[in-house]
Structures are given as structure tokens and as C-alpha cells.
Design a protein around this motif. Structure first.
Motif, PDB file in Angstrom:
ATOM      1  N   ILE A 124      23.802 -17.143  59.670  1.00 30.84           N
ATOM      2  CA  ILE A 124      22.579 -16.616  59.189  1.00 30.84           C
ATOM      3  C   ILE A 124      22.805 -15.049  58.379  1.00 30.84           C
ATOM      4  CG2 ILE A 124      20.239 -15.688  59.422  1.00 30.84           C
ATOM      5  CD1 ILE A 124      19.878 -17.669  61.735  1.00 30.84           C
ATOM      6  N   LYS A 125      23.574 -14.349  58.970  1.00 28.90           N
ATOM      7  CA  LYS A 125      24.079 -13.084  58.430  1.00 28.90           C
ATOM      8  C   LYS A 125      24.848 -13.226  57.152  1.00 28.90           C
ATOM      9  CE  LYS A 125      23.796  -9.989  62.438  1.00 28.90           C
ATOM     10  NZ  LYS A 125      24.627  -9.352  63.543  1.00 28.90           N
ATOM     11  N   LYS A 126      25.605 -14.372  57.474  1.00 24.10           N
ATOM     12  CA  LYS A 126      26.622 -14.489  56.152  1.00 24.10           C
ATOM     13  C   LYS A 126      25.968 -14.897  54.916  1.00 24.10           C
ATOM     14  CE  LYS A 126      30.968 -15.385  58.334  1.00 24.10           C
ATOM     15  NZ  LYS A 126      32.216 -16.398  58.795  1.00 24.10           N
ATOM     16  N   GLU A 127      24.782 -15.885  55.384  1.00 22.73           N
ATOM     17  CA  GLU A 127      24.056 -16.218  54.156  1.00 22.73           C
ATOM     18  C   GLU A 127      23.020 -15.199  53.520  1.00 22.73           C
ATOM     19  OE1 GLU A 127      23.698 -19.445  52.822  1.00 22.73           O
ATOM     20  OE2 GLU A 127      25.686 -19.551  53.855  1.00 22.73           O
ATOM     21  N   MET A 128      22.686 -14.286  54.213  1.00 17.19           N
ATOM     22  CA  MET A 128      21.854 -13.168  53.911  1.00 17.19           C
ATOM     23  C   MET A 128      22.793 -12.287  53.078  1.00 17.19           C
ATOM     24  SD  MET A 128      19.528 -12.047  57.055  1.00 17.19           S
ATOM     25  CE  MET A 128      19.073 -10.721  56.341  1.00 17.19           C
ATOM     26  N   GLU A 129      24.398 -11.902  53.224  1.00 15.06           N
ATOM     27  CA  GLU A 129      24.898 -11.176  52.571  1.00 15.06           C
ATOM     28  C   GLU A 129      25.305 -11.832  51.104  1.00 15.06           C
ATOM     29  OE1 GLU A 129      28.254 -10.847  55.216  1.00 15.06           O
ATOM     30  OE2 GLU A 129      27.492  -9.487  56.658  1.00 15.06           O
ATOM     31  N   LYS A 130      25.518 -13.113  51.276  1.00 12.56           N
ATOM     32  CA  LYS A 130      25.731 -13.840  50.047  1.00 12.56           C
ATOM     33  C   LYS A 130      24.533 -13.607  49.088  1.00 12.56           C
ATOM     34  CE  LYS A 130      28.681 -17.589  51.606  1.00 12.56           C
ATOM     35  NZ  LYS A 130      29.029 -18.912  51.605  1.00 12.56           N
ATOM     36  N   VAL A 131      23.252 -13.638  49.583  1.00 11.49           N
ATOM     37  CA  VAL A 131      21.995 -13.383  48.816  1.00 11.49           C
ATOM     38  C   VAL A 131      22.083 -12.106  48.210  1.00 11.49           C
ATOM     39  CG1 VAL A 131      19.515 -13.399  48.856  1.00 11.49           C
ATOM     40  CG2 VAL A 131      20.901 -15.319  49.893  1.00 11.49           C
ATOM     41  N   GLN A 132      22.464 -11.139  48.925  1.00 15.85           N
ATOM     42  CA  GLN A 132      22.273  -9.797  48.612  1.00 15.85           C
ATOM     43  C   GLN A 132      23.462  -9.592  47.465  1.00 15.85           C
ATOM     44  OE1 GLN A 132      20.418  -7.157  49.354  1.00 15.85           O
ATOM     45  NE2 GLN A 132      19.202  -8.287  50.592  1.00 15.85           N
ATOM     46  N   ARG A 133      24.565 -10.043  47.544  1.00 18.90           N
ATOM     47  CA  ARG A 133      25.480 -10.051  46.428  1.00 18.90           C
ATOM     48  C   ARG A 133      25.235 -10.731  45.321  1.00 18.90           C
ATOM     49  NH1 ARG A 133      29.507 -11.236  50.964  1.00 18.90           N
ATOM     50  NH2 ARG A 133      29.659 -13.378  50.242  1.00 18.90           N
ATOM     51  N   GLU A 134      24.541 -11.920  45.214  1.00 18.08           N
ATOM     52  CA  GLU A 134      24.019 -12.601  44.265  1.00 18.08           C
ATOM     53  C   GLU A 134      22.916 -11.664  43.601  1.00 18.08           C
ATOM     54  OE1 GLU A 134      22.886 -16.430  45.331  1.00 18.08           O
ATOM     55  OE2 GLU A 134      24.935 -16.863  45.984  1.00 18.08           O
ATOM     56  N   ARG A 135      22.021 -10.960  44.408  1.00 17.20           N
ATOM     57  CA  ARG A 135      21.105 -10.148  43.708  1.00 17.20           C
ATOM     58  C   ARG A 135      21.759  -9.023  43.093  1.00 17.20           C
ATOM     59  NH1 ARG A 135      18.567  -5.673  45.320  1.00 17.20           N
ATOM     60  NH2 ARG A 135      19.718  -5.344  47.279  1.00 17.20           N
ATOM     61  N   LYS A 136      22.604  -8.370  43.570  1.00 13.78           N
ATOM     62  CA  LYS A 136      23.553  -7.130  42.923  1.00 13.78           C
ATOM     63  C   LYS A 136      24.178  -7.476  41.862  1.00 13.78           C
ATOM     64  CE  LYS A 136      23.953  -4.571  47.249  1.00 13.78           C
ATOM     65  NZ  LYS A 136      25.110  -4.135  48.126  1.00 13.78           N
ATOM     66  N   ARG A 137      24.545  -8.821  41.738  1.00 10.14           N
ATOM     67  CA  ARG A 137      25.276  -9.214  40.490  1.00 10.14           C
ATOM     68  C   ARG A 137      24.232  -9.599  39.462  1.00 10.14           C
ATOM     69  NH1 ARG A 137      28.761 -14.549  41.108  1.00 10.14           N
ATOM     70  NH2 ARG A 137      29.506 -13.347  42.814  1.00 10.14           N
ATOM     71  N   PHE A 138      23.084 -10.057  39.945  1.00 15.18           N
ATOM     72  CA  PHE A 138      22.056 -10.535  38.886  1.00 15.18           C
ATOM     73  C   PHE A 138      21.468  -9.138  38.287  1.00 15.18           C
ATOM     74  CE2 PHE A 138      17.414 -10.687  37.974  1.00 15.18           C
ATOM     75  CZ  PHE A 138      17.556 -11.700  37.042  1.00 15.18           C
ATOM     76  N   GLU A 139      21.453  -8.163  39.027  1.00 12.40           N
ATOM     77  CA  GLU A 139      20.814  -6.914  38.695  1.00 12.40           C
ATOM     78  C   GLU A 139      21.761  -6.271  37.594  1.00 12.40           C
ATOM     79  OE1 GLU A 139      20.230  -4.525  42.430  1.00 12.40           O
ATOM     80  OE2 GLU A 139      18.138  -5.381  42.761  1.00 12.40           O
ATOM     81  N   ARG A 140      23.058  -6.237  38.049  1.00 15.77           N
ATOM     82  CA  ARG A 140      24.064  -5.816  37.032  1.00 15.77           C
ATOM     83  C   ARG A 140      24.074  -6.408  35.830  1.00 15.77           C
ATOM     84  NH1 ARG A 140      27.653  -5.970  41.980  1.00 15.77           N
ATOM     85  NH2 ARG A 140      28.693  -7.752  40.725  1.00 15.77           N
ATOM     86  N   ARG A 141      23.897  -7.633  35.784  1.00 18.85           N
ATOM     87  CA  ARG A 141      23.849  -8.543  34.332  1.00 18.85           C
ATOM     88  C   ARG A 141      22.734  -8.157  33.538  1.00 18.85           C
ATOM     89  NH1 ARG A 141      25.596 -14.542  36.206  1.00 18.85           N
ATOM     90  NH2 ARG A 141      27.982 -14.211  36.703  1.00 18.85           N
ATOM     91  N   THR A 142      21.654  -8.117  34.587  1.00 19.58           N
ATOM     92  CA  THR A 142      20.216  -7.746  33.849  1.00 19.58           C
ATOM     93  C   THR A 142      20.658  -6.168  33.175  1.00 19.58           C
ATOM     94  OG1 THR A 142      19.417  -8.898  35.524  1.00 19.58           O
ATOM     95  CG2 THR A 142      17.926  -7.159  34.181  1.00 19.58           C
ATOM     96  N   LYS A 143      20.884  -5.184  33.996  1.00 22.91           N
ATOM     97  CA  LYS A 143      21.290  -3.879  33.375  1.00 22.91           C
ATOM     98  C   LYS A 143      22.120  -3.889  32.317  1.00 22.91           C
ATOM     99  CE  LYS A 143      22.560   0.711  34.916  1.00 22.91           C
ATOM    100  NZ  LYS A 143      23.039   1.469  36.049  1.00 22.91           N
ATOM    101  N   MET A 144      23.245  -4.623  32.180  1.00 22.91           N
ATOM    102  CA  MET A 144      24.009  -4.839  31.241  1.00 22.91           C
ATOM    103  C   MET A 144      23.537  -5.256  29.906  1.00 22.91           C
ATOM    104  SD  MET A 144      27.498  -6.281  33.017  1.00 22.91           S
ATOM    105  CE  MET A 144      28.201  -6.493  31.457  1.00 22.91           C
ATOM    106  N   ILE A 145      22.186  -6.422  30.076  1.00 27.73           N
ATOM    107  CA  ILE A 145      21.636  -6.855  28.884  1.00 27.73           C
ATOM    108  C   ILE A 145      20.606  -5.926  28.301  1.00 27.73           C
ATOM    109  CG2 ILE A 145      20.035  -8.834  28.331  1.00 27.73           C
ATOM    110  CD1 ILE A 145      21.294 -10.595  30.469  1.00 27.73           C
ATOM    111  N   VAL A 146      20.002  -5.106  29.204  1.00 30.98           N
ATOM    112  CA  VAL A 146      18.975  -4.274  28.768  1.00 30.98           C
ATOM    113  C   VAL A 146      19.564  -3.206  27.984  1.00 30.98           C
ATOM    114  CG1 VAL A 146      17.394  -2.552  29.582  1.00 30.98           C
ATOM    115  CG2 VAL A 146      17.325  -4.893  30.519  1.00 30.98           C
TER     116      VAL A 146
END
Length: 537
Positions: free
Chosen positions: A490-512
């Protein structure tokens, strides 16, 4: 998966306890084979890299060998070090003329730009993998473009911290694991990527859950479910479905690109489909590394052209897929390994053996460090006869269960007391003869009148029996270790979700912050203006 259990070797069915699930299956079945032959079996602790590792040894008439998983001590340290580094492995294979995919190893100091430059000299698609990864972790297959490779490099080298990598061509074909011992092929398994098959009734999400329930019936897959992560969702969408879609009956949907069983892949017996050429390639790969007497060889093969290339060599390869395939026939690799290390005991192999030993207490004691070494109680020399008695009535008292255990052990009987959800208890009794077991039933019957036992039902027990005697509860069969494993997943799944969220935030920031985004700002404002105007009307 239904109906495939009949293809498993009968002396392993129901003989692998839940504590041996996942990474301990290979260790357990090899130890079990030696122990059943009457060998002395010991488990002990060994500190490696500040981590406590459990090892085991088998000995017979002064002849002793030590094992780690499936790897025995005849595999040299040099061979282990070579196989532990995929780049070094490729060097040995290449020198020996063993076919491998075209590619190159890059050190941790190499810049991504240099790796990308090299990748352009290869023909896509490509594979990116760590030099020292395991169980498919960090392997990104079927990379189609430079942009995809850029993202993969960031993920593998920075996000999951595998800076030393290999880039090589993605070879199409069947991916198989071949187990080699000496100059013999012991078994081969095709690992089909995680998938589900539609039934015309259940949704994709429900089919994944059902598949995971089936995987829990297979010892080495118990803690290896199909996890619905980003890759799985992407694969489902790419196939034209959603988690709520209901696929047609018989429609197979692949959920991942890699085929590792740890990532949800299906192990399928492939042994009888190996050609002589494929066998020779696998054996040549093992011989290419000095001191490597046994190994799991990962290959990609082209059946039509009868060709194959080596992906990697695994000194501690799991053998669960060969013993418990989802499709096909189980292969008795533990027997072959024990025969190899203890040839004088070949005639002591007993395919009719129905006994196994407790692993939970051994692991618990070693992990608590209350013991440094534990010798397992010798296996019974005689064939056990067993019956299960189901007692109903006022039978839930702990003192009654303890009395049963004491009486059984005093008579050299094996078995268990298991409290059921409805308040009844199952009493399993195994002894050297039917008469001995029936005598114990008579002992229970004496309590029929005095202990408020309403009924005693009996049935012949044809399944394996754990040596010793234990008291268990159907409601609390999951051990602390299993709960910790579930929590870790469960912890590993949560860590994956966090990594994907951070990646999405970085991409969004780059686009903006991009120039194109700023250039179309007037158009966005105009769009919102018309949207509000239409909403008012």
C-alpha cells in the motif's frame, strides 16, 4: 486458471505454507525436498549490507551445502558478481558469442544527453533498464521515440534512483525463463504480461480483482497482485476500454508491457516447446560465466525462425513459475537441484510424501533474533495416515484445545486444532497408522458426554500434513509478516501516486510558463468571455 492445478506435481500441492509466499517459495521447496529425504535442515541468520538475511543448509552423512533461495554454494562468488551486473553479464556473453540485443551500458556519471545521442544510432523501439535492478523494477520496454526515452531516463535514473543503465534494442518475440543446471535444461516458462480475459459479465475492474483472487491460490503469486497503476490504466485505455467497461467473453486485454510475474505476469510452462537450438543458446549462456553451475536464463525467442537472444542471467532465479505454472505442467526443479548437490540421495526421493514443516515459527524466531540457527525437526520416516474430525457444541474453550494438543503430542501424533467461524473446531490428526488415529478419536469421544460436544464428524484427510501440532483460528490466520507485506504494498502504491502527482505538477508548470501558453492567453480570455456570455443567455 481453473483446472490447471491438476498439472502441478502432487507432492507440492498444498505443501507450501503461506509464509513461503513470494520470495521464500524457492527456498522452501528446495529445503522441503531435502528434508523429506531425511537430511538435516537448518535455517540461520546472515548479515549482508546491514540487512538480516535468512539462509539454509542441508547435510547428509557429513556432506553439507548452503543455499540462498534457489542458489547453492557451488555457484562461485565471481559468477554471482558477474550476473548481478547486467552490463558485465553482456560482456561475458558477447565474448562467448552468445546472442544478445544490441545496446550499451552507461555509468552513473554519463549525462542523459549522451545516452540520447547513442540511442539515435539504434533502431527503435528500445528498452531502458538498470544494470542492477531486479524483478523487472525500472525496466521500461518498447520505447518508441526519443521523447519517451527522455521521460524514461528521468524516471529510472532520478525518481527511482538507478543511475547506471543499459539502453538496448527491443527484441520482439516470446519472453521465456529457462532454468539451467549444469548442462541440462530443467524447465522453461513463458511469462505472459499481466492480462485479463473478458467473460461478458464482469467489468475490467472486477476481472482484475477476480484474477488477483486466483493468483492468491498460487504460492509464489500470493503477494504479487496486478496493481492498477498508471501503466495499467494507460494500457486499458489504449485497448479502448475503461475500468468500468465489460469486455466480450474470451477477449484478452493486456495490462502491461513487461512480463515479470512480480508485475502481474502469468507463468506458463514452455518446456516442451524449446527447440534444440534454444536449449543450446541457454546452456551456452550459463557456460559463458565461469563458476555458474545453475541459473535462470531470461530469453526472447522467435519460434518461427528458431532464434533467441539472452536478456539476463539470474543466479537466484525464482523457481515457483516452473513448479506452479498457471498453464502447463509443473517441473520438479527442487528434486534436480538436490540430486545435483547430494547425488547419493537420489533413491531417497519420495514423490508420495505428504508432510511439510512449519516455516512461520522459524522466520519469527530468526527475525526477532531470539535464535541464530534453527534445526528443523526430522521428517517422519513412515507414511502418515490422517483424518479430520469436526467437533460441534461447546468446543471453543482454549483449555480444551490445549488438552487436545497435549494428548496428541504425547502420542507422537501430528495435526492441528482450527477454530471455525461458526464456533465449531476442526481437529486434524495424523499418525503412523489408521488404528493410532482412530484411538485418538475414541479419546475425543470420551469427552462427547463430559465436554458438551454435540457431534463429531470425520473424513479422511488426503492433503499434506504439517509436522508438529498447532492451534489456529480461521479468523486470524494472517501473520504479522503478511500484514506488514500488505502495508508495504500500500505504501509503495501511495509513493507511486505521489511521484505521478509531482510529475503532473512539473509538466503543468512547464506548460504554464511556456512561451506558447503565454501567446495564446488572449484566445483563452476570449474563450472564457464567450462561455460566460452564452451561460447568461
Amino acid at each position: 486458471m481453473e483446472g490447471n492445478e491438476k498439472h502441478w506435481l502432487p507432492h507440492y500441492i498444498d505443501a507450501v505454507p503461506i509464509e513461503a509466499s513470494r520470495k521464500k517459495t524457492s527456498m522452501y521447496v528446495i529445503a522441503l525436498e531435502g528434508w523429506r529425504r531425511g537430511m538435516t535442515l537448518k535455517f540461520y541468520n546472515k548479515n549482508e549490507d546491514n540487512k538480516l538475511q535468512i539462509r539454509y543448509s542441508l547435510s547428509h552423512q557429513g556432506h553439507e551445502h548452503h543455499f540462498q533461495g534457489s542458489k547453492g554454494d557451488k555457484v562461485t562468488e565471481e559468477a554471482y558478481n558477474v550476473c548481478d551486473n547486467k552490463g558485465l553479464t553482456n560482456e561475458y556473453l558477447s565474448k562467448a558469442g552468445v546472442p544478445i540485443p544490441q545496446g550499451k551500458k552507461f555509468s552513473a556519471e554519463t549525462k542523459d544527453s549522451e545516452i540520447l545521442h547513442y540511442a539515435k544510432t539504434l533502431e527503435f523501439p528500445l528498452v531502458l533498464k538498470p544494470t542492477n535492478g531486479c524483478a523487472g523494477k525500472g525496466v521500461i520496454a518498447n520505447i518508441e521515440t526519443i521523447e519517451e526515452l527522455k521521460e524514461a531516463l528521468v524516471y529510472v535514473r532520478k525518481e527511482i534512483n538507478y543511475p547506471e543503465v543499459i539502453v538496448e534494442q527491443f527484441v520482439t518475440g516470446e519472453e521465456i525463463r529457462v532454468y539451467v543446471l549444469g548442462d541440462k535444461i530443467l524447465g522453461a516458462a513463458n511469462r505472459r504480461p499481466a492480462n485479463i480475459v473478458g467473460d461478458g459479465v464482469n467489468t475490467v475492474q472486477q476481472l482484475i480483482r477476480k484474477k488477483n483472487q486466483e493468483r492468491k491460490k498460487i504460492p509464489h503469486l500470493y503477494f504479487r497482485p496486478i496493481k492498477v497503476d498508471k501503466e495499467v490504466r494507460h494500457s486499458i485505455e489504449g485497448a479502448g476500454y475503461t475500468l468500468d467497461s465489460i469486455p466480450k467473453a474470451g477477449k484478452r486485454i493486456y495490462l502491461r508491457k513487461i512480463s515479470n510475474v512480480s508485475a502481474g505476469g502469468d507463468p506458463i510452462d514452455f518446456t516442451n516447446r524449446l527447440t534444440d537450438n534454444m536449449k543450446n543458446i541457454a546452456i551456452s549462456a550459463v557456460k559463458a560465466v565461469p563458476g555458474l553451475v545453475q541459473c535462470g536464463v531470461d530469453m526472447i525467442i522467435d519460434e518461427k525462425r528458431d532464434r533467441g537472444v539472452i536478456l539476463e542471467l539470474n543466479t537466484k532465479a525464482g523457481i515457483g513459475s516452473h513448479i506452479f505454472p498457471i498453464e502447463g505442467y509443473g517441473r520438479d526443479i527442487p528434486k534436480a537441484i538436490i540430486d545435483y548437490y547430494f547425488p547419493e540421495t537420489k533413491e531417497m526421493h519420495n514423490p508420495d510424501s505428504k508432510v511439510f514443516f512449519d516455516l512461520k515459527s522459524i522466520i519469527d524466531s530468526l527475525q526477532r533474533r531470539s535464535s541464530i540457527e534453527i534445526e528443523v525437526t526430522p521428517a517422519p520416516t513412515e507414511t502418515l495416515f490422517a483424518k479430520k474430525f469436526t467437533l460441534s457444541g461447546s468446543v471453543s474453550r482454549r483449555s480444551f484445545h490445549s488438552w487436545i494438543k497435549k494428548e496428541a503430542l504425547s502420542r507422537n501424533l501430528h495435526g492441528s486444532v482450527n477454530k471455525l467461524r461458526n464456533g465449531d473446531i476442526d481437529v486434524l490428526i495424523a499418525g503412523a497408522s489408521e488404528a493410532q488415529v482412530d484411538t485418538f478419536k475414541e479419546l475425543l469421544s470420551k469427552h462427547f458426554a463430559t465436554a458438551q460436544i454435540d457431534d463429531i464428524a470425520e473424513e479422511r484427510w488426503q492433503h499434506p500434513v504439517k509436522v508438529g501440532f498447532e492451534i489456529s483460528n480461521e479468523l486470524t490466520t494472517m501473520t504479522l509478516e503478511h500484514l506488514e507485506d500488505e502495508l508495504t504494498m500500500i505504501k509503495k502504491e501511495m509513493e507511486k501516486v505521489q511521484r505521478e502527482r509531482k510529475r503532473f505538477e512539473r509538466r503543468t508548470k512547464m506548460i504554464v510558463q511556456s512561451r506558447s501558453w503565454k501567446m495564446i492567453e488572449p484566445l483563452r480570455k476570449l474563450f472564457h468571455f464567450f462561455k460566460k456570455t452564452l451561460a447568461v443567455k
